[in-house]
Design an enzyme around this catalytic site. Structure first.
Site, PDB file in Angstrom:
ATOM      1  N   HIS A 120      17.806  82.047 -24.099  1.00 23.55           N
ATOM      2  CA  HIS A 120      18.278  81.804 -25.459  1.00 23.55           C
ATOM      3  C   HIS A 120      17.996  83.039 -26.303  1.00 23.55           C
ATOM      4  O   HIS A 120      17.138  83.860 -25.964  1.00 23.55           O
ATOM      5  CB  HIS A 120      17.578  80.581 -26.051  1.00 23.55           C
ATOM      6  N   THR A 147      23.254  87.712 -22.119  1.00 22.17           N
ATOM      7  CA  THR A 147      21.998  88.064 -21.454  1.00 22.17           C
ATOM      8  C   THR A 147      22.240  89.090 -20.357  1.00 22.17           C
ATOM      9  O   THR A 147      21.524  90.092 -20.254  1.00 22.17           O
ATOM     10  CB  THR A 147      21.323  86.801 -20.876  1.00 22.17           C
ATOM     11  N   ASP A 158      26.793  78.722 -19.042  1.00 19.58           N
ATOM     12  CA  ASP A 158      25.812  77.813 -18.439  1.00 19.58           C
ATOM     13  C   ASP A 158      26.496  76.928 -17.397  1.00 19.58           C
ATOM     14  O   ASP A 158      25.957  76.694 -16.311  1.00 19.58           O
ATOM     15  CB  ASP A 158      25.158  76.920 -19.504  1.00 19.58           C
ATOM     16  N   HIS A 198      25.076  74.414 -27.925  1.00 22.61           N
ATOM     17  CA  HIS A 198      25.503  74.036 -26.579  1.00 22.61           C
ATOM     18  C   HIS A 198      24.365  73.356 -25.803  1.00 22.61           C
ATOM     19  O   HIS A 198      24.286  73.430 -24.580  1.00 22.61           O
ATOM     20  CB  HIS A 198      26.052  75.249 -25.824  1.00 22.61           C
TER      21      HIS A 198
END
Length: 151
Positions: A19, A48, A71, A98
């Protein structure tokens, strides 16, 4: 549910997720473990993955950004047996839009019995285990048996 065995390879397929508030911490961990991570196949959600690749030079296959479906892309790879380890530095103190996708990713990792590190301590234990560089047999759901029971 019936189980079957899957053999994880010595060179694991590792998903890296964080995150926003946890990205600096994941970057620090990746830099500290770069040599060990180089021997594995790395995947990440979009933001990321691009950040880690840019900052470390590691080859990382980036999905799309987590909130845009990254994800879920990683979850699909897990359910197909194509991800062996999930390193997910998530922020338990801040809700994300999300959040259902986050819970689904963690659930799928549990269903398919893969190791999950959710913070620096668990990542340290996981990547300092001798099993990280060895073939490892794990029990996973026997989907063929599951399908046969339901049809």
């Amino acid at each position: 549910m019936q189980k079957t065995t899957r053999t994880m390879p010595a060179h694991k397929h590792v998903a890296l997720v964080a995150h926003d508030n946890c990205k600096p911490e994941l970057l620090r961990w990746v830099k500290e473990n770069k040599e060990k991570l180089q021997s594995h196949f790395l995947y990440a959600t979009g933001t990321t993955g691009h950040m880690l690749s840019k900052e470390t030079g590691l080859a990382i296959k980036s999905m799309i950004s987590g909130p845009m479906g990254g994800d879920q892309q990683l979850g699909a790879l897990i359910s197909e047996g194509n991800i062996d380890v999930l390193v997910f530095f998530w922020d338990p103190l801040n809700a994300v839009p999300h959040d259902p996708d986050v819970k689904a990713l963690l659930r799928i990792a549990s269903v398919w019995n893969i190791p999950v590190a959710t913070n620096r301590a668990t990542a340290k234990f996981l990547f300092n285990s001798p099993l990280i560089d060895q073939e490892v047999d794990i029990e996973v759901p026997d989907y063929d048996a599951y399908l046969a029971e339901r049809t």
